[in-house]
Design a protein around this motif. Structure first.
Motif, mmCIF file in Angstrom:
data_model
loop_
_atom_site.group_PDB
_atom_site.id
_atom_site.type_symbol
_atom_site.label_atom_id
_atom_site.label_comp_id
_atom_site.label_asym_id
_atom_site.label_seq_id
_atom_site.Cartn_x
_atom_site.Cartn_y
_atom_site.Cartn_z
ATOM 1 N N MET A 1 0.843 -1.167 0.000
ATOM 2 C CA MET A 1 0.000 0.000 0.000
ATOM 3 C C MET A 1 0.895 1.240 0.000
ATOM 4 N N ALA A 2 0.593 2.197 -0.853
ATOM 5 C CA ALA A 2 1.385 3.422 -0.959
ATOM 6 C C ALA A 2 1.118 4.327 0.242
ATOM 7 N N SER A 3 2.148 5.032 0.637
ATOM 8 C CA SER A 3 1.999 5.989 1.736
ATOM 9 C C SER A 3 1.200 7.185 1.251
ATOM 10 N N PRO A 4 0.419 7.796 2.135
ATOM 11 C CA PRO A 4 -0.308 8.994 1.721
ATOM 12 C C PRO A 4 0.671 10.140 1.482
ATOM 13 N N PRO A 5 0.297 11.108 0.659
ATOM 14 C CA PRO A 5 1.179 12.254 0.432
ATOM 15 C C PRO A 5 1.342 13.058 1.726
ATOM 16 N N PRO A 6 2.438 13.818 1.854
ATOM 17 C CA PRO A 6 2.684 14.571 3.091
ATOM 18 C C PRO A 6 1.510 15.452 3.516
ATOM 19 N N ARG A 7 0.804 16.047 2.575
ATOM 20 C CA ARG A 7 -0.307 16.952 2.909
ATOM 21 C C ARG A 7 -1.423 16.233 3.666
ATOM 22 N N GLU A 8 -1.520 14.909 3.489
ATOM 23 C CA GLU A 8 -2.555 14.123 4.151
ATOM 24 C C GLU A 8 -2.058 13.443 5.422
ATOM 25 N N ASP A 9 -0.766 13.525 5.667
ATOM 26 C CA ASP A 9 -0.185 12.834 6.819
ATOM 27 C C ASP A 9 1.031 13.615 7.318
ATOM 28 N N VAL A 10 0.799 14.854 7.736
ATOM 29 C CA VAL A 10 1.876 15.730 8.212
ATOM 30 C C VAL A 10 2.581 15.069 9.392
ATOM 31 N N ILE A 11 1.806 14.666 10.363
ATOM 32 C CA ILE A 11 2.283 13.944 11.540
ATOM 33 C C ILE A 11 1.248 12.872 11.844
ATOM 34 N N HIS A 12 1.735 11.717 12.252
ATOM 35 C CA HIS A 12 0.825 10.623 12.599
ATOM 36 C C HIS A 12 1.320 10.016 13.910
ATOM 37 N N THR A 13 0.465 10.012 14.910
ATOM 38 C CA THR A 13 0.795 9.409 16.197
ATOM 39 C C THR A 13 -0.164 8.239 16.431
ATOM 40 N N GLU A 14 -0.065 7.640 17.570
ATOM 41 C CA GLU A 14 -0.979 6.537 17.877
ATOM 42 C C GLU A 14 -2.434 7.000 17.881
ATOM 43 N N HIS A 15 -2.663 8.249 18.312
ATOM 44 C CA HIS A 15 -4.038 8.723 18.513
ATOM 45 C C HIS A 15 -4.494 9.814 17.538
ATOM 46 N N TRP A 16 -3.554 10.429 16.791
ATOM 47 C CA TRP A 16 -3.899 11.574 15.950
ATOM 48 C C TRP A 16 -3.187 11.507 14.606
ATOM 49 N N ARG A 17 -3.890 12.015 13.600
ATOM 50 C CA ARG A 17 -3.287 12.244 12.281
ATOM 51 C C ARG A 17 -3.508 13.712 11.951
ATOM 52 N N VAL A 18 -2.469 14.353 11.444
ATOM 53 C CA VAL A 18 -2.548 15.771 11.093
ATOM 54 C C VAL A 18 -2.425 15.898 9.582
ATOM 55 N N ALA A 19 -3.320 16.682 8.998
ATOM 56 C CA ALA A 19 -3.314 16.918 7.553
ATOM 57 C C ALA A 19 -3.359 18.420 7.287
ATOM 58 N N HIS A 20 -2.879 18.805 6.113
ATOM 59 C CA HIS A 20 -3.066 20.197 5.674
ATOM 60 C C HIS A 20 -4.450 20.260 5.053
ATOM 61 N N ARG B 1 -9.149 7.139 15.453
ATOM 62 C CA ARG B 1 -10.375 6.328 15.443
ATOM 63 C C ARG B 1 -11.554 7.285 15.355
ATOM 64 N N HIS B 2 -12.642 6.820 14.781
ATOM 65 C CA HIS B 2 -13.796 7.687 14.543
ATOM 66 C C HIS B 2 -14.513 8.020 15.846
ATOM 67 N N VAL B 3 -14.587 9.307 16.151
ATOM 68 C CA VAL B 3 -15.360 9.797 17.296
ATOM 69 C C VAL B 3 -16.076 11.066 16.855
ATOM 70 N N THR B 4 -17.158 11.391 17.535
ATOM 71 C CA THR B 4 -17.917 12.583 17.181
ATOM 72 C C THR B 4 -17.847 13.677 18.242
ATOM 73 N N ALA B 5 -17.249 13.377 19.403
ATOM 74 C CA ALA B 5 -17.185 14.359 20.489
ATOM 75 C C ALA B 5 -15.938 14.113 21.333
#
Length: 135
Positions: free
Chosen positions: A1-20, A36-40
């Motif tokens: 599986m290809a890695s996402p581009p940097p803009r979609e995965d600026v930083i990835h931790t166990e609990h958070w993904r950061v995107a532009h 993980r999917h949460v709404t609140a």
């Protein structure tokens, strides 16, 4: 599986993904998403909630170094149609930011007009710079 581009995965931790933000006209507009999917906030695990503060601080410093911003805005509404999952906006506020785009009016930098969006290559370059500055 290809890695996402940097803009979609600026930083990835166990609990958070950061995107532009894809629809931004402002360089450095970041979106923090739980892994993980949460709404609140109340649905976050204690570990995810604890990690968030340090991540926001680290990314704010990186945004200062990369964009030259004088502060960052942190916002969470999660009520736009199709975006009701928990996500946070971390947005650089530049020194010469116009008054009519400060505070909640900063959302004027998001656009539905794809022609106005920052190009993918620019978002990728900013993402890499933020990743490096946050290390």
């Amino acid at each position: 599986m290809a890695s996402p581009p940097p803009r979609e995965d600026v930083i990835h931790t166990e609990h958070w993904r950061v995107a532009h933000a894809f629809n931004s006209t402002l360089p450095g507009w970041l979106v923090l998403l739980p892994t993980r999917h949460v709404t609140a906030f109340t649905e976050l695990t204690p570990e995810a909630a604890d990690e968030l503060g340090g991540l926001v601080r680290r990314l704010s410093g990186a945004l200062e170094r990369v964009t030259g911003c004088v502060k960052t805005y942190l916002m969470q509404f999660s009520e736009a149609e199709g975006f009701s999952h928990l996500h946070l906006h971390l947005v650089p506020r530049l020194e010469k930011h116009p008054a009519d785009a400060r505070g909640p009016l900063v959302f004027s930098y998001l656009s539905e007009d794809q022609a106005r969006w920052l190009p993918e290559a620019e978002r990728d370059a900013i993402a890499v710079a933020i990743r490096e500055a946050s290390a």
